[in-house]
Write an enzyme that holds these catalytic residues in place. Structure first.
Site, PDB file in Angstrom:
ATOM      1  N   SER A 167      43.690  45.412  42.608  1.00  0.00           N
ATOM      2  CA  SER A 167      42.583  44.710  41.958  1.00  0.00           C
ATOM      3  C   SER A 167      41.348  45.590  42.082  1.00  0.00           C
ATOM      4  O   SER A 167      40.754  45.682  43.162  1.00  0.00           O
ATOM      5  CB  SER A 167      42.339  43.352  42.618  1.00  0.00           C
ATOM      6  OG  SER A 167      43.455  42.515  42.471  1.00  0.00           O
ATOM      7  N   LYS A 219      41.752  39.675  36.047  1.00  0.00           N
ATOM      8  CA  LYS A 219      41.847  39.449  37.492  1.00  0.00           C
ATOM      9  C   LYS A 219      40.477  39.118  38.081  1.00  0.00           C
ATOM     10  O   LYS A 219      40.362  38.286  38.988  1.00  0.00           O
ATOM     11  CB  LYS A 219      42.436  40.675  38.196  1.00  0.00           C
ATOM     12  CG  LYS A 219      42.597  40.514  39.711  1.00  0.00           C
ATOM     13  CD  LYS A 219      43.504  39.339  40.078  1.00  0.00           C
ATOM     14  CE  LYS A 219      43.565  39.091  41.587  1.00  0.00           C
ATOM     15  NZ  LYS A 219      44.329  40.112  42.307  1.00  0.00           N
ATOM     16  N   LYS A 261      35.279  41.878  48.088  1.00  0.00           N
ATOM     17  CA  LYS A 261      35.332  43.055  47.213  1.00  0.00           C
ATOM     18  C   LYS A 261      35.499  42.650  45.754  1.00  0.00           C
ATOM     19  O   LYS A 261      34.821  43.180  44.853  1.00  0.00           O
ATOM     20  CB  LYS A 261      36.480  43.966  47.667  1.00  0.00           C
ATOM     21  CG  LYS A 261      36.675  45.232  46.856  1.00  0.00           C
ATOM     22  CD  LYS A 261      37.789  45.101  45.820  1.00  0.00           C
ATOM     23  CE  LYS A 261      39.143  44.868  46.444  1.00  0.00           C
ATOM     24  NZ  LYS A 261      40.215  44.805  45.401  1.00  0.00           N
TER      25      LYS A 261
END
Length: 295
Positions: free
Chosen positions: A100, A176, A245
């Site tokens: 990701s 995502k 993140k």
């Protein structure tokens, strides 16, 4: 006549990479693995995988290379660093990045890889956690051209039950980012709700059961609420640092696109606050500790 399965290389044997590789081996794929810490590959070697000493060697021995790494820096190092995948890549190979990472960086790296060795890039981030990786029920959102995706689809369907082509390179990572915005904000409000129920004298262990099937129900609710209420923070199934993140990446993307994400921005601040208290490597179930008032 049975068609031989393509040989696979897999870089990144972590919480998600390990169960993914076990599924690929169980499906009969010839598998070579590489990880910065080789000992994490021991269980896979015992199950029949081979160990590569460098990403370049991994690429030499595979038709399709899959990566599942922590962030953009890790992906770039494995692909373009010394003895990286790009140094051994060739036309007709496909790199499938299950990590990701930021869409803009993905597009830049895909273009660089194509220019370096004509290797195709498919971004295929996943959702479903370690449990989904173990069961092969991941949701996989894909960005890339149709022909490389056709060549890797069967591999992806070994890892997940749904593969959705979202568009060109980077589209999977945009999807995502949207996924993580919803998941992270959900996790934080679940923590608020559990703490409120506890403070109000309600048995928070019953919260997920009580809300099951209603509009508030979700997989995060059913997984996280019982863990939070019962203080079950181990084993760690995913990390606070990963959610942070991804939230930071989503907020950065929104700025690039001129889109507003005030709720996700606040969620990132709260996640950073929690991580700063020593929880970055802990399970997001620990988020409930943000809201519990000390007596």
């Amino acid at each position: 006549m049975t068609t031989a399965l393509p040989s696979l290389g897999f870089a990144g044997i972590g919480l998600m990479g390990l169960p993914m590789c076990k599924r690929l081996l169980a499906a009969g794929y010839p598998l070579t693995v590489w990880n910065r810490s080789p000992r994490k590959c021991d269980a896979l070697l015992a199950a029949g995988a081979r160990l590569a000493s460098t990403p370049a060697q991994l690429c030499q021995e595979a038709d399709i290379v899959l990566t599942c790494l922590a962030d953009v820096a890790a992906v770039r190092e494995v692909v373009f660093g010394a003895q990286g995948l790009a140094s051994a890549g060739r036309a007709h190979q496909v790199l499938v990045d299950l990590s990701s990472v930021e869409p803009t960086a993905t597009r830049e790296m895909a273009a660089e890889l194509a220019a370096t060795c004509a290797m195709a890039w498919v971004d295929a981030p996943v959702s479903g956690g370690v449990q989904g990786a173990q069961a092969g029920t991941l949701a996989i959102m894909v960005g890339g051209e149709a022909e490389p995706l056709r060549r890797v689809r069967d591999v992806l369907l070994t890892l997940g039950e749904r593969v959705t082509h979202m568009g060109g390179v980077g589209a999977g990572q945009v999807t995502k980012a949207c996924n993580q915005m919803i998941v992270a904000c959900n996790a934080l409000v679940i923590a608020e709700a559990v703490a409120l129920a506890e403070r109000s004298g309600v048995d928070a262990r019953l919260l997920a059961q009580a809300l099951a099937g209603g509009f508030a129900d979700s997989k995060p609710l059913q997984i996280l609420a019982p863990q939070m209420a019962e203080n079950r923070f181990t084993p760690v199934k995913w990390h606070v640092r990963t959610l942070l993140k991804d939230l930071d990446g989503a907020v950065k993307l929104s700025h690039e696109q001129g889109s507003a994400t005030p709720v996700s921005g606040l969620a990132a601040q709260l996640m950073r606050l929690h991580g700063g208290k020593g929880h970055l490597d802990h399970d997001p179930a620990t988020l409930v500790q943000l809201y519990r008032q000390k007596s």
